[in-house]
Motif scaffolding. Structure first.
Motif, short mmCIF file in Angstrom:
data_model
loop_
_atom_site.label_atom_id
_atom_site.label_comp_id
_atom_site.label_asym_id
_atom_site.label_seq_id
_atom_site.Cartn_x
_atom_site.Cartn_y
_atom_site.Cartn_z
N SER A 2 -11.56 -56.55 9.57
CA SER A 2 -11.17 -57.39 10.71
C SER A 2 -12.36 -57.56 11.65
N LYS A 4 -13.69 -58.76 15.76
CA LYS A 4 -13.37 -59.06 17.15
C LYS A 4 -13.74 -60.51 17.43
N GLU A 31 -6.09 -57.08 15.72
CA GLU A 31 -4.96 -57.38 16.60
C GLU A 31 -4.16 -58.59 16.10
N THR A 187 -7.68 -59.72 11.73
CA THR A 187 -7.32 -60.17 13.07
C THR A 187 -6.52 -61.46 12.93
#
Ligand SMILES: Nc1ncnc2c1ncn2[C@@H]1O[C@H](COP(=O)(O)OP(=O)(O)OP(=O)(O)O)[C@@H](O)[C@H]1O
Ligand SMILES: [Mg+2]
Length: 353
Positions: A2, A4, A31, A187
């Motif tokens: 993943s 950011k 997230e 993500t």
């Protein structure tokens, strides 16, 4: 894997029209963030600037700290799934899922392994030889997801991917998407205008309104502590009460005197200006029914609606305005009863103007 994701001062105008005001948003690695908001609020615009399909008028996009604002969409390591599945009609399910991998010039073995994995993940292995028109809407949407997942992007953008499905199938696919998010560990940025979908799926919700972010927070933050009237009204049912600070501070601390009659004690830590008008939010599940003279507010039961597990009581206050209260069936109130309402002061939220 993943990544950011960060939007910094990102903005979009079309001529004089503002599709997105300058906006900052950070999405943590792994997230599940949902962009929620009414039609035209700028959700798709923001998503497409992250993907690279739309060029921003200002600002930049960073992935793992790298500025990708001028990197073409195919080279950002981002996968996209849209409401219209956009499957290739002349290709089998297997070839549809393989398409992106072949474009990326993966070896035959790599393609085979990744396609088989992706089809297994969406539980469509036995449909590999079919063509899109031989699948139901929900099955086509699974293939669209598999096609995106097959090359393991570290960021996945989904724009109302369940919008074309009926309610039952939507709910089923919502739990599938939650499972897939966990399995992939990527993500996710997910667009919807459906508040229930946002509350069910998300780690955090970014609520959008009129080309800007209204509030960002966890589903419980947005439900329990909406910052504005708009946020309170968009998520869940809200009872809004208007009034001013009671200058005669009681033994139990400060309180708001309502224009509609009634006195609402504030939580101990609340700090409110005197003189100004304040808007309070109380969710339907907070109040309890008590005798009229014991209530923060009181009135007459105007209507009772049966909801299966509980009932909704409409309380008409003395000025005619109504409050909705969820109440246990065992209480069996009746239309015309005079009652009061009390609740834990910490369940009152002060809204900003
Ligand atoms: N290519 C375009 N040219 C001009 N205006 C545009 C263009 N694309 C979007 N807009 C405008 O920008 C605003 C935001 O649009 P956007 O598609 O981002 O909304 P949205 O939140 O995704 O809405 P919906 O829920 O209906 O999909 C709208 O007012 C829209 O009309
Ligand atoms: Mg849209």
């Amino acid at each position: 894997m993943s990544s950011k994701l960060e939007a910094i001062g990102i903005a979009k105008r079309y001529g004089d029209a503002v599709a997105l005001e300058p906006t900052d948003l950070a999405v943590q690695a792994g997230e599940f963030l949902t962009l929620l908001g009414p039609s035209g609020s700028g959700k798709t615009t923001l998503l497409q600037m992250i993907s690279g399909l739309v060029a921003p008028s200002a600002g930049r996009i960073e992935i793992d700290g790298r500025d990708v604002t001028h990197v073409e969409p195919g080279k950002r390591g981002i996968g996209m799934v849209f409401q219209s599945y956009a499957l290739f009609p002349h290709m089998s399910v297997w070839d549809n899922v393989a398409y992106g991998l072949r474009m990326r010039r993966k070896s035959r073995e790599e393609v085979r392994g990744a396609v088989d994995d992706a089809l297994a993940m969406v539980r469509m292995t036995e449909y590999a030889k079919r063509f899109p028109k031989e699948l139901s809407g929900g099955q086509q949407q699974r293939i669209a997801l598999a096609r995106c997942f097959a090359y393991r992007p570290s960021v996945i953008l989904l724009d109302e991917p369940l919008g074309a499905l009926d309610k039952k199938l939507r709910e089923h696919m919502q739990s599938e998407i939650r499972r897939l998010h966990k399995e992939l560990g990527a993500t996710f940025v997910y667009v919807t205008h459906d508040q229930d979908e946002a509350l069910t799926l998300s780690d955090r919700i970014c609520l959008m309104n009129q080309a800007r972010i209204e509030q960002v927070g966890t589903p419980t933050d947005l439900y329990d502590r909406p910052a504005t009237r708009f946020a309170a009204g968009f998520i869940g049912h809200s009872n809004l009460l208007e009034g001013a600070l009671d200058d005669a501070r009681g033994a139990s601390g400060e309180a708001i005197l309502l224009a509609a009659g009634g006195r609402i004690p504030l939580p101990m830590n609340a700090s409110v200006a005197s003189g100004a008008r304040h808007t309070l939010l109380v969710r339907p599940e907070a109040p309890r029914l008590v005798e009229p003279e014991r209530g923060f507010v009181d009135g007459t039961i105007a209507d009772i609606v049966f909801f299966g597990s509980d009932t909704r009581v409409q309380l008409a206050m003395n000025d005619g305005s109504e409050l909705t209260v969820r109440c246990e069936r065992s209480l069996s109130p009746r239309i015309g009863d005079k009652v009061g309402l009390v609740w834990d002061p910490y369940r009152t939220t002060l809204l900003h103007a």
